[in-house]
Design an enzyme around this catalytic site. Structure first.
Site, PDB file in Angstrom:
ATOM      1  N   HIS A  79       0.816  -1.220   0.000  1.00  0.00           N
ATOM      2  CA  HIS A  79       0.000   0.000   0.000  1.00  0.00           C
ATOM      3  C   HIS A  79       0.855   1.277   0.000  1.00  0.00           C
ATOM      4  CE1 HIS A  79      -2.917   3.031   1.166  1.00  0.00           C
ATOM      5  NE2 HIS A  79      -2.321   3.187   2.324  1.00  0.00           N
TER       6      HIS A  79
ATOM      7  N   HIS B 159       4.045   6.575   5.436  1.00  0.00           N
ATOM      8  CA  HIS B 159       2.890   7.280   5.988  1.00  0.00           C
ATOM      9  C   HIS B 159       2.075   6.481   6.995  1.00  0.00           C
ATOM     10  CE1 HIS B 159       0.351   5.316   2.847  1.00  0.00           C
ATOM     11  NE2 HIS B 159      -0.625   5.517   3.712  1.00  0.00           N
TER      12      HIS B 159
ATOM     13  N   GLU C 117       1.478   5.181  12.705  1.00  0.00           N
ATOM     14  CA  GLU C 117       0.207   4.790  13.280  1.00  0.00           C
ATOM     15  C   GLU C 117       0.102   3.275  13.483  1.00  0.00           C
ATOM     16  OE1 GLU C 117      -3.210   5.841  11.021  1.00  0.00           O
ATOM     17  OE2 GLU C 117      -4.578   5.461  12.678  1.00  0.00           O
ATOM     18  N   ASP C 118       0.541   2.528  12.506  1.00  0.00           N
ATOM     19  CA  ASP C 118       0.279   1.081  12.519  1.00  0.00           C
ATOM     20  C   ASP C 118       1.447   0.222  12.980  1.00  0.00           C
ATOM     21  OD1 ASP C 118      -2.144   1.752  11.540  1.00  0.00           O
ATOM     22  OD2 ASP C 118      -1.733   1.179   9.464  1.00  0.00           O
TER      23      ASP C 118
ATOM     24  N   ASP D  52      -3.261   8.405  -0.877  1.00  0.00           N
ATOM     25  CA  ASP D  52      -3.612   7.321   0.042  1.00  0.00           C
ATOM     26  C   ASP D  52      -5.059   6.907  -0.211  1.00  0.00           C
ATOM     27  OD1 ASP D  52      -3.447   5.646   2.375  1.00  0.00           O
ATOM     28  OD2 ASP D  52      -4.464   7.237   3.522  1.00  0.00           O
TER      29      ASP D  52
ATOM     30  N   ASP E  43     -23.729  14.102 -26.341  1.00  0.00           N
ATOM     31  CA  ASP E  43     -22.277  14.139 -26.499  1.00  0.00           C
ATOM     32  C   ASP E  43     -21.585  13.308 -25.436  1.00  0.00           C
ATOM     33  OD1 ASP E  43     -23.261  15.871 -24.695  1.00  0.00           O
ATOM     34  OD2 ASP E  43     -21.881  17.499 -25.129  1.00  0.00           O
TER      35      ASP E  43
HETATM   36 MN    MN Z   1      -2.560   4.540   4.082  1.00  0.00          MN
END
Ligand code: MN
Length: 715
Positions: free
Chosen positions: A48, A72, A76-77, A139, A260
């Site tokens: 990712h 990024h 957090e993870d 993201d 169109d």
């Molecule tokens: Mn992400």
């Protein structure tokens, strides 16, 4: 998935000075930190961040942005800390990663109504460093590309809706049309899968039927524009499913009615070439009126430039043609990113002219109370007739345009509406009647003793608020009329020297076709049932006093009939009941007429009062009257009602009354119609001599600093 060396090569291709070692270390760090984590697709998690970085290389973003994209999700993870990242990749990257992380944390925080909150945070993040926002957009784009792997339907729909409401408009605002288009189509596919499929299959059908139609038109156009030289590129494409669908919705037409669905683009070297090509196309093909737009001389606020036109094309079909230079094309596709200056310094530079809106925006955002402006400009452009406001807790309320703080209060809960005494909008105390703006944070102040004011009904716009106020007033009136009715009949008992007994009244309810005692009291209070009728029904033996009793009852509505008023007007029978109409408040000096009304005597109106139309067909009611100029040499004064909003300062009332008396007038009646901390709304009767005097008094009041606004109550 993008391989490590591919990513590095891509960055090096547009920024040869990029730190290759740093990119490699970031890639390895992401792989190591995310370890065995998996995406819902089953792919290793680190695919990712790598894909997000890949998307950003398409926008040729700087080294720090690409490294941040790789890292990024680590803060957090994974176990990575701000300090780790700062030590390994420097403070700029650490700052950016922190920014993206903050955004994601906020997102996870309030499940309820998170949209509005997210939006605020996006705006704030953007004010710090726009690269945070670009990473967030990339993201989101990758998450949208893989959204179909998500098993929870509710989550899929929420993310898709948020993408459509917030991220796509943001991308558009930043001029990143390519990203906007893809976000919209991916969201559309989730939100309206059937509509999406049906548009796709119809496009396929047309493609089969028309064969290489687009290709044929492109070739024809290429031939047409050859006279400007070899350097023109022509591209053709079908319009995107979401834009077709939006058009169907907006114009309420079926797929077949959309003429169109093909769009063509001619990209040329110079601006002069653009107009040259336009001339060629308009000469060769009939132009469709209303479809020509010149965004070269007047660029869109996001910097977009192009000529647009619609013509009946080479195969007698409506087509759209966009004509632009290569520079314009780059801006149209990449938006703000097209102007990236990554060689000199790492901070984003924003082209002064094309992105003026953004600089203004960044300025606005330094003053956080103005972030609603941003909300208005992006998300809300899709909802012109609605506004979005939220509570201090972040609960979002969707209200019609022109809604006031009171509408908001009732939207929260009818109890909140009934008890609101004041409002803080974006932290500032404002009058309750203030019209709310997009993005306002609204805090309603309540008091247990407050009740709705009939005045409110005049400026609320939502049905809910209107109904609640009316219901309250009806109940309140009912209470008042009940009391009045009861006291009227009690008086009759007293005058007739009979002990009051409501059992007796209950006994005659059926005669008056009422279900309850209160119902009958209300009817008497409103004057629909005469109390004397009720009393004599119960005590017929007292009937002899009838006349006197009726008099008592009738005295009430005629209170206004003060004999001296008659003297002010020539042309009336002495002693006749009269009143000055509330619709136009006539004062000496005005031309006036009298209207004979049923039950209330003569109503005095200004000769130009709008209400007079009502009586146009009843000339027998009109009385010719005029003011008595001089009555016993005494100067007569007239009350005129003004509505006035004043700052709630200690001396406000004293200042006002001084000003009124200095202007030779007097306050004869004063009451507050609304009070909130900081403001007071007053209805005030000032005694004035004539129209000139009235103007004088109003001017004196308006000149006072404490007076916020003032209007004469009339018409
Ligand atoms: Mn992400």
């Amino acid at each position: 998935m993008l391989r490590q060396f591919e990513l590095v090569e891509r960055v090096k291709s547009y920024d040869p000075t990029a730190d290759e070692d740093g990119l490699n270390r970031a890639y390895v760090f992401a792989v190591k930190m995310h370890g065995s984590q998996k995406r819902e697709s089953g792919d290793p998690y680190f695919s990712h961040p790598v894909e997000v970085a890949g998307i950003l290389t398409e926008y040729k973003l700087d080294y720090a942005t690409i490294v941040t994209a790789l890292l990024h999700d680590t803060m957090e993870d994974t176990a990575a800390s701000h300090e780790d990242i700062e030590k390994l990749f420097g403070s700029e990257v650490a700052f950016l990663v922190e920014g993206v992380t903050k955004l994601s944390k906020i997102q996870a925080q309030s499940e309820h109504n998170k949209q509005a909150e997210n939006f605020r945070k996006l705006v704030l993040a953007m004010s710090e460093d726009i690269r945070v926002l670009l990473i967030k957009l990339a993201d989101r784009l990758h998450n949208m590309r893989t959204l179909h792997f998500c098993k929870k339907e509710e989550k899929r729909l929420r993310i898709a809706r948020e993408t459509l409401d917030i991220y796509a408009p943001l991308a558009e605002r930043l001029g990143m049309n390519k990203m906007k288009d893809e976000l919209e189509d991916l969201a559309f596919q989730q939100l309206h899968p059937e509509a999406y499929q049906s548009i796709i299959s119809r496009l396929n059908f047309l493609r089969e039927k028309g064969g290489d139609l687009i290709e044929r038109i492109v070739q024809q156009l290429e031939e047409d524009v050859r006279e400007i030289g070899d350097d023109a590129d022509v591209y053709g494409r079908e319009k995107r499913p979401y834009s077709i669908w939006r058009k169907m919705q907006r114009q309420n037409i079926s797929f077949e009615q959309i003429c169109d669905i093909m769009a063509f683009r001619v990209v040329v070297p110079t601006v002069a070439d653009c107009y040259h090509v336009l001339g060629i196309i308009h000469t060769k093909y009939p132009m469709i009126p209303g479809r020509y737009k010149d965004y070269i001389s007047t660029p869109k606020s996001n910097g977009y430039q192009s000529l647009h036109t619609g013509v009946i094309g080479p195969v007698k079909q409506r087509i759209e043609v966009q004509i632009r230079t290569r520079d314009m094309h780059e801006v149209a596709e990449l938006g703000v990113a097209a102007h990236w200056e990554y060689k000199q310094n790492m901070a984003p530079t924003v082209d002064g002219k094309k992105f003026r809106w953004m600089r203004e925006l960044l300025d606005l955002l330094n003053d956080s109370s103005n972030s609603d402006e941003f909300l208005e400009n992006t998300k809300i452009s899709m909802y012109n007739d609605q506004i979005f406001c939220f509570t201090p807790k972040g609960d979002l309320f969707n209200l019609p345009k022109d809604a006031t703080a009171i509408d908001f209060a009732y939207a929260v809960h009818s109890n909140v509406g009934d008890r609101c005494v004041g409002v803080k909008i974006n932290g500032e105390i404002r009058p309750l009647r203030t019209i709310l703006q997009n993005g306002d944070q609204v805090e309603i102040l309540t008091s247990k003793t407050q009740t709705p004011s009939p005045e409110w009904e005049r400026f609320v716009v939502t049905a809910k608020a209107k109904a609640a106020i009316r219901r309250f007033i009806r109940n309140q009136k009912r209470t008042q009329f009940t009391e009045l009715g009861k006291s009227l009949i009690q008086n009759l008992y007293k005058e007739n020297k009979v002990a009051f007994n409501d059992k007796e009244i209950e006994a005659v309810l059926t005669h008056f076709k009422k279900d309850s005692l209160d119902d009958l009291y209300v009817m008497m209070g409103e004057g629909i049932v005469l109390p004397s009728d009720v009393f004599y029904k119960i005590h017929p033996e007292k009937r002899s006093t009838l006349q006197r009793v009726v008099e008592i009852f009738k005295r009430k509505p005629n209170k206004i009939n003060k004999s001296e008023k008659n003297n002010l007007i020539k042309g009336l029978v002495s002693g006749i009941a009269l009143h000055y109409s509330r619709c136009c408040h006539p004062v000496p000096g005005d031309k006036i007429v009298g209207i004979v009304t049923t039950g209330k005597g003569v109503a005095i109106h200004k000769a130009d009062c709008n209400m007079l139309k009502k009586y146009a067909h009843e000339p027998e009611r009109w009385l010719d009257i005029e003011w008595n100029d001089n009555i016993d040499g005494v100067e007569r004064l007239f009350p005129v009602r003004v509505r006035i909003t004043v700052a709630d300062k200690p001396n406000a009332l004293a200042t006002i009354s001084t000003a009124v008396s200095k202007a030779g007038s007097n306050i004869s009646h004063l009451f507050t119609t609304e009070k909130s901390t900081g403001f007071m709304e007053l209805s005030m009767d000032v005694d004035i001599k004539n129209t000139a005097h009235l103007e004088e008094v109003i001017a004196a009041l308006k000149a006072l600093p404490v007076v916020v606004s003032l209007t004469k109550e009339s018409n």
